[in-house]
Design a protein around this motif. Structure first.
Motif, PDB file in Angstrom:
ATOM      1  N   UNK A  35       0.744  -1.158  -0.056  1.00  0.00           N
ATOM      2  CA  UNK A  35       0.120  -0.042  -0.083  1.00  0.00           C
ATOM      3  C   UNK A  35       0.820   1.157  -0.092  1.00  0.00           C
ATOM      4  N   UNK A  36       2.090   1.059   0.440  1.00  0.00           N
ATOM      5  CA  UNK A  36       2.979   2.447   0.251  1.00  0.00           C
ATOM      6  C   UNK A  36       3.940   2.642  -1.102  1.00  0.00           C
ATOM      7  N   UNK A  37       4.420   1.361  -1.431  1.00  0.00           N
ATOM      8  CA  UNK A  37       5.273   1.569  -2.907  1.00  0.00           C
ATOM      9  C   UNK A  37       4.826   0.619  -3.807  1.00  0.00           C
ATOM     10  N   UNK A  38       4.114  -0.431  -3.371  1.00  0.00           N
ATOM     11  CA  UNK A  38       3.421  -1.156  -4.565  1.00  0.00           C
ATOM     12  C   UNK A  38       4.487  -2.316  -5.105  1.00  0.00           C
ATOM     13  N   UNK A  39       4.047  -3.178  -5.938  1.00  0.00           N
ATOM     14  CA  UNK A  39       4.920  -4.274  -6.597  1.00  0.00           C
ATOM     15  C   UNK A  39       4.727  -4.153  -8.073  1.00  0.00           C
ATOM     16  N   UNK A  68      -7.431  -3.625  -9.222  1.00  0.00           N
ATOM     17  CA  UNK A  68      -6.057  -3.736  -8.435  1.00  0.00           C
ATOM     18  C   UNK A  68      -4.797  -4.007  -9.159  1.00  0.00           C
ATOM     19  N   UNK A  69      -5.266  -4.738 -10.434  1.00  0.00           N
ATOM     20  CA  UNK A  69      -3.842  -4.761 -11.108  1.00  0.00           C
ATOM     21  C   UNK A  69      -3.867  -4.145 -12.511  1.00  0.00           C
ATOM     22  N   UNK A  70      -3.015  -3.339 -12.478  1.00  0.00           N
ATOM     23  CA  UNK A  70      -2.656  -2.306 -13.878  1.00  0.00           C
ATOM     24  C   UNK A  70      -1.691  -3.182 -14.659  1.00  0.00           C
ATOM     25  N   UNK A 105      -1.308  -5.500  -4.046  1.00  0.00           N
ATOM     26  CA  UNK A 105      -1.587  -6.774  -3.384  1.00  0.00           C
ATOM     27  C   UNK A 105      -0.667  -7.747  -4.137  1.00  0.00           C
ATOM     28  N   UNK A 106       0.637  -8.368  -3.264  1.00  0.00           N
ATOM     29  CA  UNK A 106       1.485  -8.968  -3.691  1.00  0.00           C
ATOM     30  C   UNK A 106       0.727 -10.426  -4.145  1.00  0.00           C
ATOM     31  N   UNK A 130       0.907 -11.755  -8.155  1.00  0.00           N
ATOM     32  CA  UNK A 130       1.658 -13.035  -8.339  1.00  0.00           C
ATOM     33  C   UNK A 130       0.673 -14.114  -9.085  1.00  0.00           C
ATOM     34  N   UNK A 131      -0.338 -14.202  -8.541  1.00  0.00           N
ATOM     35  CA  UNK A 131      -1.337 -15.137  -9.215  1.00  0.00           C
ATOM     36  C   UNK A 131      -1.766 -14.611 -10.640  1.00  0.00           C
TER      37      UNK A 131
END
Length: 179
Positions: free
Chosen positions: A79-83, A120-122, A137-138, A142-143
């Motif tokens: 929520x702060x940096x993202x993945x 939630x995924x760009x 959301x890691x 990944x999924x």
């Protein structure tokens, strides 16, 4: 003894953590995540740190302490940096195009494959062969990356397919020609 579980989690500025029993809610500039965690550990906010402790020395409590600490740390970082996960498409004629919330893959099959991106995924596509997925959301990221890779996993003879950017494919030797 869980060395991972003992380390405190630093809370960056702009991130709020609310703990309600065994439910952890983390809110930050990128989004909001909620997770139900194990009841065999205690989570407490101490100033600008989150501490995960275990009330007893059972095997379950020891194993869950490290797990819960890692899950909460991933939530805070997300929520702060993202993945970001990056994928590459290798193969003649293999490509991807974006159509709104759908990705259209041409992967050598007789038909194109449409893949819907969850909320939630760009995605960012570069030169129709490089996919850059990003999100907070890691686990979800990944999924989604694994599902996209599963559409056409890299094969070992020519290396064609969808692979992670840093993935190394072990190549096999093909048939030897008739002498």
């Amino acid at each position: 003894m869980s060395r991972i579980g003992k380390r405190p989690i630093e809370i960056p500025s702009g991130v709020e953590i609310k703990i309600d029993g065994n439910r952890v809610n983390v809110k930050g500039p990128k989004g909001e995540l909620t997770r139900q965690v194990s009841e065999s550990v205690n989570i407490e906010v101490d100033g600008s740190e989150v501490l995960v402790t275990r009330p007893e020395e059972s095997r379950v409590a020891r194993s869950h302490q490290g797990l819960v600490r890692s899950l909460v740390a991933n939530m805070v970082e997300g929520v702060s940096a993202g993945y970001v996960r990056e994928l590459e498409i290798v193969g003649v004629g293999y490509r991807v195009d974006q159509h709104g919330r759908f990705l259209r893959f041409d992967l050598g099959f007789s038909h194109p494959i449409l893949f819907e991106l969850p909320e939630g995924v760009e995605v960012a596509i570069d030169r129709q062969t490089k996919i850059k997925l990003s999100g907070y959301d890691k686990e979800l990221l990944g999924e989604v990356a694994a599902k996209i890779r599963g559409l056409r996993p890299p094969e070992p003879y020519k290396g064609k397919g969808i692979r992670y950017k840093d993935e190394r494919i072990i190549r096999k030797v093909g048939k030897a020609g008739a002498a």
